[in-house]
Design a protein around this motif. Sequence first.
Motif, PDB file in Angstrom:
ATOM      1  N   GLY A  30      41.390  71.036  42.563  1.00  0.00           N
ATOM      2  CA  GLY A  30      41.932  72.346  42.230  1.00  0.00           C
ATOM      3  C   GLY A  30      42.883  72.916  43.257  1.00  0.00           C
ATOM      4  N   ILE A  31      43.006  72.258  44.404  1.00  0.00           N
ATOM      5  CA  ILE A  31      43.920  72.729  45.447  1.00  0.00           C
ATOM      6  C   ILE A  31      45.231  71.952  45.350  1.00  0.00           C
ATOM      7  CG2 ILE A  31      44.316  73.017  47.919  1.00  0.00           C
ATOM      8  CD1 ILE A  31      41.343  73.136  48.317  1.00  0.00           C
ATOM      9  N   LYS A  32      46.306  72.649  45.135  1.00  0.00           N
ATOM     10  CA  LYS A  32      47.612  72.013  45.102  1.00  0.00           C
ATOM     11  C   LYS A  32      48.235  72.072  46.499  1.00  0.00           C
ATOM     12  CE  LYS A  32      48.699  72.962  40.253  1.00  0.00           C
ATOM     13  NZ  LYS A  32      49.670  73.579  39.313  1.00  0.00           N
ATOM     14  N   GLN A  65      48.899  61.201  41.223  1.00  0.00           N
ATOM     15  CA  GLN A  65      49.745  60.219  40.550  1.00  0.00           C
ATOM     16  C   GLN A  65      49.354  59.965  39.095  1.00  0.00           C
ATOM     17  OE1 GLN A  65      49.400  56.815  43.108  1.00  0.00           O
ATOM     18  NE2 GLN A  65      50.780  57.656  44.648  1.00  0.00           N
ATOM     19  N   ARG A  66      48.155  60.377  38.721  1.00  0.00           N
ATOM     20  CA  ARG A  66      47.672  60.139  37.359  1.00  0.00           C
ATOM     21  C   ARG A  66      47.029  61.410  36.818  1.00  0.00           C
ATOM     22  NH1 ARG A  66      46.517  55.943  40.631  1.00  0.00           N
ATOM     23  NH2 ARG A  66      47.078  53.818  40.008  1.00  0.00           N
ATOM     24  N   GLU A  67      47.389  61.768  35.599  1.00  0.00           N
ATOM     25  CA  GLU A  67      46.799  62.953  34.980  1.00  0.00           C
ATOM     26  C   GLU A  67      45.352  62.681  34.601  1.00  0.00           C
ATOM     27  OE1 GLU A  67      49.091  64.242  31.691  1.00  0.00           O
ATOM     28  OE2 GLU A  67      50.820  64.854  32.888  1.00  0.00           O
ATOM     29  N   ASN A  68      44.557  63.739  34.608  1.00  0.00           N
ATOM     30  CA  ASN A  68      43.155  63.666  34.185  1.00  0.00           C
ATOM     31  C   ASN A  68      42.379  62.592  34.944  1.00  0.00           C
ATOM     32  OD1 ASN A  68      43.568  65.673  32.125  1.00  0.00           O
ATOM     33  ND2 ASN A  68      44.579  64.077  30.903  1.00  0.00           N
ATOM     34  N   THR A  69      42.689  62.463  36.225  1.00  0.00           N
ATOM     35  CA  THR A  69      42.047  61.447  37.056  1.00  0.00           C
ATOM     36  C   THR A  69      41.605  62.070  38.373  1.00  0.00           C
ATOM     37  OG1 THR A  69      43.467  59.749  36.083  1.00  0.00           O
ATOM     38  CG2 THR A  69      42.327  59.168  38.118  1.00  0.00           C
ATOM     39  N   THR A  70      40.452  61.633  38.850  1.00  0.00           N
ATOM     40  CA  THR A  70      39.894  62.110  40.121  1.00  0.00           C
ATOM     41  C   THR A  70      39.948  60.994  41.150  1.00  0.00           C
ATOM     42  OG1 THR A  70      38.415  63.673  39.009  1.00  0.00           O
ATOM     43  CG2 THR A  70      37.843  63.031  41.260  1.00  0.00           C
ATOM     44  N   ALA A  71      40.446  61.306  42.327  1.00  0.00           N
ATOM     45  CA  ALA A  71      40.493  60.344  43.431  1.00  0.00           C
ATOM     46  C   ALA A  71      39.267  60.554  44.314  1.00  0.00           C
ATOM     47  CB  ALA A  71      41.770  60.532  44.242  1.00  0.00           C
ATOM     48  N   VAL A  91      35.905  51.884  54.969  1.00  0.00           N
ATOM     49  CA  VAL A  91      36.720  52.868  54.253  1.00  0.00           C
ATOM     50  C   VAL A  91      37.196  52.277  52.929  1.00  0.00           C
ATOM     51  CG1 VAL A  91      38.879  52.151  55.373  1.00  0.00           C
ATOM     52  CG2 VAL A  91      38.663  54.471  54.465  1.00  0.00           C
ATOM     53  N   GLY A  92      37.303  53.137  51.928  1.00  0.00           N
ATOM     54  CA  GLY A  92      37.789  52.679  50.634  1.00  0.00           C
ATOM     55  C   GLY A  92      38.048  53.854  49.717  1.00  0.00           C
ATOM     56  N   SER A  93      38.571  53.554  48.518  1.00  0.00           N
ATOM     57  CA  SER A  93      38.875  54.620  47.567  1.00  0.00           C
ATOM     58  C   SER A  93      38.808  54.088  46.143  1.00  0.00           C
ATOM     59  CB  SER A  93      40.271  55.209  47.837  1.00  0.00           C
ATOM     60  OG  SER A  93      41.267  54.220  47.642  1.00  0.00           O
ATOM     61  N   SER A  94      38.704  55.006  45.213  1.00  0.00           N
ATOM     62  CA  SER A  94      38.717  54.651  43.800  1.00  0.00           C
ATOM     63  C   SER A  94      39.271  55.830  43.011  1.00  0.00           C
ATOM     64  CB  SER A  94      37.310  54.302  43.303  1.00  0.00           C
ATOM     65  OG  SER A  94      36.469  55.441  43.376  1.00  0.00           O
ATOM     66  N   ARG A  95      39.674  55.538  41.788  1.00  0.00           N
ATOM     67  CA  ARG A  95      40.168  56.575  40.886  1.00  0.00           C
ATOM     68  C   ARG A  95      39.414  56.444  39.574  1.00  0.00           C
ATOM     69  NH1 ARG A  95      44.581  55.186  44.053  1.00  0.00           N
ATOM     70  NH2 ARG A  95      45.863  56.948  44.746  1.00  0.00           N
ATOM     71  N   VAL A  96      38.873  57.552  39.105  1.00  0.00           N
ATOM     72  CA  VAL A  96      38.101  57.521  37.869  1.00  0.00           C
ATOM     73  C   VAL A  96      38.574  58.641  36.947  1.00  0.00           C
ATOM     74  CG1 VAL A  96      36.074  56.521  38.990  1.00  0.00           C
ATOM     75  CG2 VAL A  96      36.296  58.995  38.841  1.00  0.00           C
ATOM     76  N   PRO A  97      38.489  58.430  35.618  1.00  0.00           N
ATOM     77  CA  PRO A  97      38.856  59.507  34.683  1.00  0.00           C
ATOM     78  C   PRO A  97      37.999  60.740  34.919  1.00  0.00           C
ATOM     79  CG  PRO A  97      38.604  57.400  33.534  1.00  0.00           C
ATOM     80  CD  PRO A  97      38.082  57.196  34.931  1.00  0.00           C
ATOM     81  N   ARG A 125      34.450  61.060  33.686  1.00  0.00           N
ATOM     82  CA  ARG A 125      33.416  60.223  34.301  1.00  0.00           C
ATOM     83  C   ARG A 125      33.232  60.539  35.782  1.00  0.00           C
ATOM     84  NH1 ARG A 125      36.044  54.731  33.051  1.00  0.00           N
ATOM     85  NH2 ARG A 125      34.776  54.149  34.851  1.00  0.00           N
ATOM     86  N   ALA A 126      33.997  61.519  36.266  1.00  0.00           N
ATOM     87  CA  ALA A 126      34.028  61.783  37.710  1.00  0.00           C
ATOM     88  C   ALA A 126      32.698  62.272  38.250  1.00  0.00           C
ATOM     89  CB  ALA A 126      35.129  62.784  38.037  1.00  0.00           C
ATOM     90  N   GLU A 127      32.073  63.225  37.583  1.00  0.00           N
ATOM     91  CA  GLU A 127      30.851  63.813  38.131  1.00  0.00           C
ATOM     92  C   GLU A 127      29.752  62.765  38.276  1.00  0.00           C
ATOM     93  OE1 GLU A 127      30.625  66.666  39.526  1.00  0.00           O
ATOM     94  OE2 GLU A 127      32.670  67.182  38.916  1.00  0.00           O
ATOM     95  N   GLN A 128      29.614  61.900  37.288  1.00  0.00           N
ATOM     96  CA  GLN A 128      28.593  60.867  37.366  1.00  0.00           C
ATOM     97  C   GLN A 128      28.896  59.887  38.486  1.00  0.00           C
ATOM     98  OE1 GLN A 128      25.721  60.791  35.816  1.00  0.00           O
ATOM     99  NE2 GLN A 128      25.085  58.851  36.769  1.00  0.00           N
ATOM    100  N   ALA A 129      30.193  59.502  38.607  1.00  0.00           N
ATOM    101  CA  ALA A 129      30.588  58.566  39.668  1.00  0.00           C
ATOM    102  C   ALA A 129      30.349  59.174  41.046  1.00  0.00           C
ATOM    103  CB  ALA A 129      32.058  58.190  39.501  1.00  0.00           C
TER     104      ALA A 129
END
Length: 233
Positions: free
Chosen positions: A142-144, A172-178, A209-215, A218-222
């Motif tokens: 929510g922070i731009k 970089q992707r809409e409706n996606t959580t990093a 260290v690592g990262s992922s992107r999820v829709p 599905r973000a809250e569960q991930a």
Amino acid sequence: MPGKGGFRLAPSAARVVCEYYTETAQLAEGAARLSFLNSQRIVYLLQEADRIDAGKLTTEDVLNPQGYVLVSMTTDGKRAEDEPYWLRVIRLLRDATLEEVMKDAEVARRCQQVLDDQEKLRAILLERTTMKGNVIYCDLRGIKDIPDGNRFLIFTLFPQGNIQVKVEDDTQRENTTAISVGYNIFNPTSNVNVGELLKNYGGGGHKVVGSSRVPNDRAEQAIKEIVEAVMDK
């Protein structure tokens, strides 16, 4: 077919590149190139690149960044339109002393901007971060235009945690959580293999260290699963 080049585990990509070209210069008897790559300047720059890329920093480096550490914070790779500046810094580092680099008008401006932004970032991190056991959980959704600052700043604010889970809107992707996960460089006592963990969520990385992107749906569960996976470890 794989291309030519160097690949190995190293403190920094810069070291892999430099050592690859050092080897090719030796094979090709490129005396001038070899002399430059083995020069005191390049040896020192590589040491600094290793220290910065591998996170081998002191708390003072993070809280009061100076010299090459500060310059590196102006070349974070976030904005493609900054490429002309990155190339300028490369040329300056190659040809100029650190003092001369820091006196360059554009470098000086960007360094001051980073220092100003770091104070803004500090306030946001304190507001948006909570401790979940040993886990430093930071939710920046929510922070731009999140202010720039040292990526390890959060570890000086929450030294008791040994691993961070950071959540942001994917720019970089809409409706996606990093989602990014990383060891506290000042308290690296976690035993989680972060890269292996995040492969389960379409991402990856290294052990620490690592990262992922999820829709988003599905973000809250991930996030819940990832936090639980690194908690108390």
